[in-house]
Scaffold this motif. Structure first.
Motif, short mmCIF file in Angstrom:
data_model
loop_
_atom_site.label_atom_id
_atom_site.label_comp_id
_atom_site.label_asym_id
_atom_site.label_seq_id
_atom_site.Cartn_x
_atom_site.Cartn_y
_atom_site.Cartn_z
N ALA A 257 -5.87 -6.53 -3.29
CA ALA A 257 -6.23 -7.09 -4.59
C ALA A 257 -5.00 -7.64 -5.30
O ALA A 257 -5.05 -8.72 -5.93
CB ALA A 257 -6.90 -6.01 -5.44
N LEU A 258 -3.90 -6.92 -5.21
CA LEU A 258 -2.67 -7.40 -5.84
C LEU A 258 -2.19 -8.70 -5.19
O LEU A 258 -1.77 -9.64 -5.88
CB LEU A 258 -1.57 -6.33 -5.75
N LEU A 259 -2.25 -8.73 -3.87
CA LEU A 259 -1.79 -9.93 -3.17
C LEU A 259 -2.69 -11.12 -3.44
O LEU A 259 -2.24 -12.27 -3.46
CB LEU A 259 -1.72 -9.66 -1.67
N THR B 121 -3.55 5.19 2.20
CA THR B 121 -5.00 5.37 2.21
C THR B 121 -5.70 4.03 2.22
O THR B 121 -5.11 2.98 1.94
CB THR B 121 -5.43 6.17 0.97
N ASP B 122 -7.02 4.08 2.55
CA ASP B 122 -7.80 2.86 2.51
C ASP B 122 -7.86 2.30 1.09
O ASP B 122 -7.85 1.07 0.89
CB ASP B 122 -9.23 3.14 3.01
N GLU B 123 -7.89 3.23 0.12
CA GLU B 123 -7.92 2.76 -1.27
C GLU B 123 -6.63 2.02 -1.62
O GLU B 123 -6.65 1.00 -2.34
CB GLU B 123 -8.12 3.95 -2.21
N ALA B 124 -5.53 2.55 -1.10
CA ALA B 124 -4.24 1.89 -1.37
C ALA B 124 -4.19 0.51 -0.73
O ALA B 124 -3.70 -0.47 -1.30
CB ALA B 124 -3.09 2.74 -0.85
N ALA C 230 0.83 -1.20 0.00
CA ALA C 230 0.00 0.00 0.00
C ALA C 230 0.87 1.26 0.00
O ALA C 230 0.56 2.25 -0.67
CB ALA C 230 -0.92 -0.02 1.21
N ARG C 231 1.97 1.24 0.79
CA ARG C 231 2.90 2.38 0.77
C ARG C 231 3.50 2.59 -0.61
O ARG C 231 3.65 3.73 -1.08
CB ARG C 231 4.01 2.17 1.80
#
Length: 550
Positions: free
Chosen positions: A546-548, A537-540, A528-529
């Protein structure tokens, strides 16, 4: 496979212990956190030439230990055997750098040179980055890469052997031509000298014998008269006759002397025997002194001829026979030189023909390998979102050499209709990364088995679906092996089987770098960072999950 890396007092690393795993290992972190220091440390223990000063400020020495596991038949075992180092399934490399710059290395507790470490490095680790300096971007190394890909060791070795044979044949011809030219320069001298020596026909020891005979003949006239008088005095008209008469008279009186004459008679008999021997010796001497006066002239003439010829050549008279043999050999070499030159010229033509045939066979093999490599690259570029790009291995004619007559260069055209050019000049940063990754995949299928591959920010300049494609190709490449990736791409990081974060910490006035293994929760935060920056952010976080999830 690289199992562990232990770093002590290297640059801004105080103490660090890393345990790597099979598969895809990713290292992430902010710019400047110290990711490059990890590669510098690994390069140091592998004997790579890098930074001159590695020891952490204030420390007496820095140390790096790398532990590898070796499968049966791993190429590193051959390097160990050649270096006389006991081999095992575990290979431990250790290298120390003191504050004054001295570097010392060990392999399995045996002290070794940096060269042995580098030889092991070649079969243990392959480092690749966007600024690759190990051959992929350097046209000078493309021919060797193509040969490795095509497994062309045998035809290339044939060319090398033919090149050496060709060079040896030319060298022999050149030496023979120079020798013949040198002999030709003295041909007149040789022919005259050999004729003169052959005519005189000097023999070893002849000069001393002639000198003795000459001196004897010169003295003969002076001593012959005295020797003749002595011979006459010893003969029957002299001592021999007198002694014979005396012996006859004594023997006639001996019967009436009642034995008193026996000793004198015996003594006289002995004296006559000695007198006879002396007379024979004097007669022999007279016979020897009886010579033809012309013999002295002939002896002196030959003696003076020998001495004169020896002075002419600056040697002793006894060395004339050896000189005659030497000069005759040189003259024979001159006479046989033309035939020898013709024979060597024929050998050169045969060596040229053998080299040309071997070089042609190698060229054909390279062209076939190039076609396979180009097709393999095309297949690899499609998943990397470069299906419209064209990769071509160009083979041009080069001056003959030990590697053949081919100049090899990797060229690319990134878009249809665009001109092609050298790989390192045409492709943009992101395109270049993908070209190099595709090349690495193609080249690694066989020759890099058992090698830990390290990719340093090879995904720089790409993002989105392309970055995901790069990550998936890296993951596929890591299957059954080990790949370490230093990355700033969240898509690539999410595909890693094992994840570490490199962090820089400041305590007081001391800055240190450390590496933290990440569990599932920490990985989500790190990815996310990487997506959103300092403010997560929550979106991040949702995007990271999703990526994981893949």
């Amino acid at each position: 496979m690289l199992r562990a890396l232990e770093i002590r007092d290297i640059l801004i690393i105080d103490r660090l212990d890393l345990a790597f795993q099979p598969g895809l290992n990713v290292l992430t972190g902010e710019t400047g956190a110290g990711k490059s220091i990890l590669l510098d440390s690994l390069g140091f223990v592998l004997g790579w030439r890098g930074r001159a000063e590695l020891v952490r400020q204030g420390a007496a020495q820095g140390e790096v230990v790398a532990v590898f596991s070796l499968a049966p038949g791993h190429p590193a075992r051959a390097v160990l055997a050649e270096a006389g180092i006991p081999e095992d399934d575990e290979l431990i490399l250790r290298r120390v750098n003191t504050a004054d710059g001295r570097k010392t290395g060990w392999v399995n507790d045996r002290r070794v040179t940096g060269e042995v470490l580098r030889q092991l490095s070649d079969v243990l680790v392959e480092l690749h980055g966007q600024h690759d300096d190990r051959g992929l971007l350097d046209p000078k190394g493309h021919r060797a890469i193509l040969d490795d890909y095509g497994a062309l060791d045998a035809p290339r070795d044939t060319v090398r052997a033919a090149w050496r044979a060709r060079a040896d044949a030319r060298k022999a011809l050149d030496a023979a031509q120079k020798a013949l030219a040198a002999v030709r320069a003295e041909e007149d001298f040789l022919r005259h000298a050999v004729a003169e020596l052959n005519k005189l026909d000097p023999q070893p020891g002849e000069e001393a014998d002639l000198d003795a005979r000459r001196r004897m003949m010169q003295a003969a006239e002076k001593i012959r008269e005295d020797i003749a008088q002595a011979s006459s005095a010893l003969g029957y008209d002299g001592a021999e006759g007198a002694m014979a008469n005396a012996l006859r008279w004594l023997e006639g009186a001996a019967e009436r002397a009642e034995g008193r004459l026996d000793p004198p008679i015996a003594a006289l008999a002995r004296a006559m025997a000695e007198l006879d021997e002396a007379a024979r010796g004097v007669a022999d001497c007279l016979d020897a002194l009886d010579f033809d006066p012309l013999a002295l002239d002939e002896t002196e003439e030959r003696l003076f001829a020998l001495r004169g010829l020896a002075r002419k050549h600056g040697i002793l008279p006894d060395e004339l026979a050896t000189l005659a043999a030497d000069l005759s050999e040189r003259l024979a070499a001159l006479d046989a030189g033309e035939a020898r030159i013709a024979e060597l010229e024929r050998a050169v033509r045969e060596a040229d023909a053998a080299y040309d045939a071997a070089a042609r066979a190698l060229t054909e093999a390279r062209r076939a390998a190039a076609a396979r490599l180009d097709a393999a690259l095309a297949a690899e570029l499609a998943p990397l979102k470069m299906e419209r790009a064209l990769f071509v291995t160009e083979i041009a004619t080069a001056p003959p050499g030990p590697e053949g007559v081919d100049a090899v260069q990797f060229t690319v055209a990134t878009n249809p209709g665009a001109p092609s050019g050298p790989l390192n000049r045409i492709a943009s940063g992101g395109e270049l990364s993908r070209f190099l990754l595709a090349l690495k995949v193609c080249l690694s299928e066989e020759r890099n088995r058992g090698v830990t591959m390290i990719f340093d920010e090879i995904d720089r300049g790409v993002g989105g679906a392309t970055a995901d494609a790069v990550g998936r190709r890296l993951k596929a490449l890591a299957e059954g092996g080990q790949v370490l990736v230093v990355t700033h791409s969240p898509q690539v990081a999410a595909l890693g089987g094992h994840h570490w974060r490199v962090e820089k910490r400041v305590k007081g006035e001391m800055t240190t770098s450390t590496v933290v293994p990440l569990d599932a929760g920490a990985r989500e935060g790190e990815i996310a960072r990487m997506i959103s920056g300092d403010t997560v952010t929550d979106e991040a976080r949702a995007a990271a999950r999703a990526l994981l999830a893949g």
